[in-house]
Design a protein around this motif. Structure first.
Motif, short mmCIF file in Angstrom:
data_model
loop_
_atom_site.label_atom_id
_atom_site.label_comp_id
_atom_site.label_asym_id
_atom_site.label_seq_id
_atom_site.Cartn_x
_atom_site.Cartn_y
_atom_site.Cartn_z
N SER A 125 -1.34 15.79 3.60
CA SER A 125 -1.86 14.59 2.93
C SER A 125 -1.05 13.36 3.31
O SER A 125 -1.60 12.27 3.50
N PHE A 126 0.27 13.51 3.46
CA PHE A 126 1.11 12.39 3.87
C PHE A 126 0.74 11.95 5.28
O PHE A 126 0.62 10.75 5.56
N GLN A 166 -0.80 8.39 6.60
CA GLN A 166 -0.14 7.66 7.68
C GLN A 166 -1.13 7.31 8.79
O GLN A 166 -1.16 6.19 9.28
N ARG A 167 -1.96 8.27 9.18
CA ARG A 167 -2.99 8.00 10.20
C ARG A 167 -4.02 7.00 9.68
O ARG A 167 -4.54 6.19 10.44
N GLY A 168 -4.33 7.08 8.39
CA GLY A 168 -5.26 6.11 7.80
C GLY A 168 -4.73 4.70 7.88
O GLY A 168 -5.45 3.74 8.17
N ILE A 169 -3.44 4.54 7.61
CA ILE A 169 -2.80 3.22 7.71
C ILE A 169 -2.82 2.75 9.16
O ILE A 169 -3.11 1.58 9.44
N ILE A 181 -4.81 16.42 12.61
CA ILE A 181 -5.39 15.23 12.02
C ILE A 181 -5.92 14.39 13.17
O ILE A 181 -5.19 14.12 14.12
N PRO A 182 -7.19 13.96 13.09
CA PRO A 182 -7.74 13.20 14.20
C PRO A 182 -7.05 11.85 14.36
O PRO A 182 -6.55 11.28 13.40
N LEU A 233 -1.47 4.85 -2.34
CA LEU A 233 -1.39 6.31 -2.41
C LEU A 233 -0.12 6.84 -1.77
O LEU A 233 0.53 7.75 -2.29
N LEU A 234 0.26 6.25 -0.64
CA LEU A 234 1.48 6.65 0.04
C LEU A 234 2.70 6.36 -0.82
O LEU A 234 3.59 7.20 -0.96
#
Length: 135
Positions: free
Chosen positions: A8-9, A13-16, A78-79, A120-121
């Motif tokens: 999830s972390f 991180q990839r989302g950011i 994670i893509p 969330l992070l």
């Protein structure tokens, strides 16, 4: 596994990273709104993540039937975000396909997404800090 290496972390991180890349692409689109022949760019990440989580794209990971088995394969990958250019549409007579109103709306949406990822992070880090310090 380290505290900061949870799935999830890493997804956050990839989302950011994706939101940052998207903001750069949107800013580039806005900067080139009047450039003849310019084609807008966008970043794909959330759709890749949804496909992976829903099982639409098969993974090549090994099936684990016992907790003592060694996990291998791509089951936990994670893509990465990807930039793509829309070459199929045209908005103006000069072959440009940037709609300034759409770009500004997408930028506002991206800002909200980025803020939620950071929140969330921060919450996850706060929970880890509480767990390790005992406060």
């Amino acid at each position: 596994m380290g505290l900061l290496n949870s799935i999830s972390f890493l997804r956050l991180q990839r989302g950011i990273d994706a939101a940052t890349m998207r903001q750069n692409a949107l800013a580039n689109n806005v900067a080139n709104v009047d450039t003849p022949g310019f084609k807008r760019s966008d970043v794909s990440f959330e759709s890749f993540l949804r496909e992976q989580e829903s099982g639409l794209k098969p993974s090549l990971g090994a099936k684990v039937t016992d907790l003592r088995h060694i996990r291998f394969g791509t089951t936990g990958s994670i893509p990465s975000p990807g930039i793509h250019t829309d070459e199929t549409t045209t908005m103006n007579n000069n072959d440009n396909n940037v709609d300034i109103d759409r770009e500004m709306a997408l930028s506002a949406e991206n800002q909200l997404r980025y803020s939620s990822y950071v929140q969330l992070l921060s919450s996850q880090i706060s929970m880890m800090r509480t767990a390790t310090e005992g406060r």
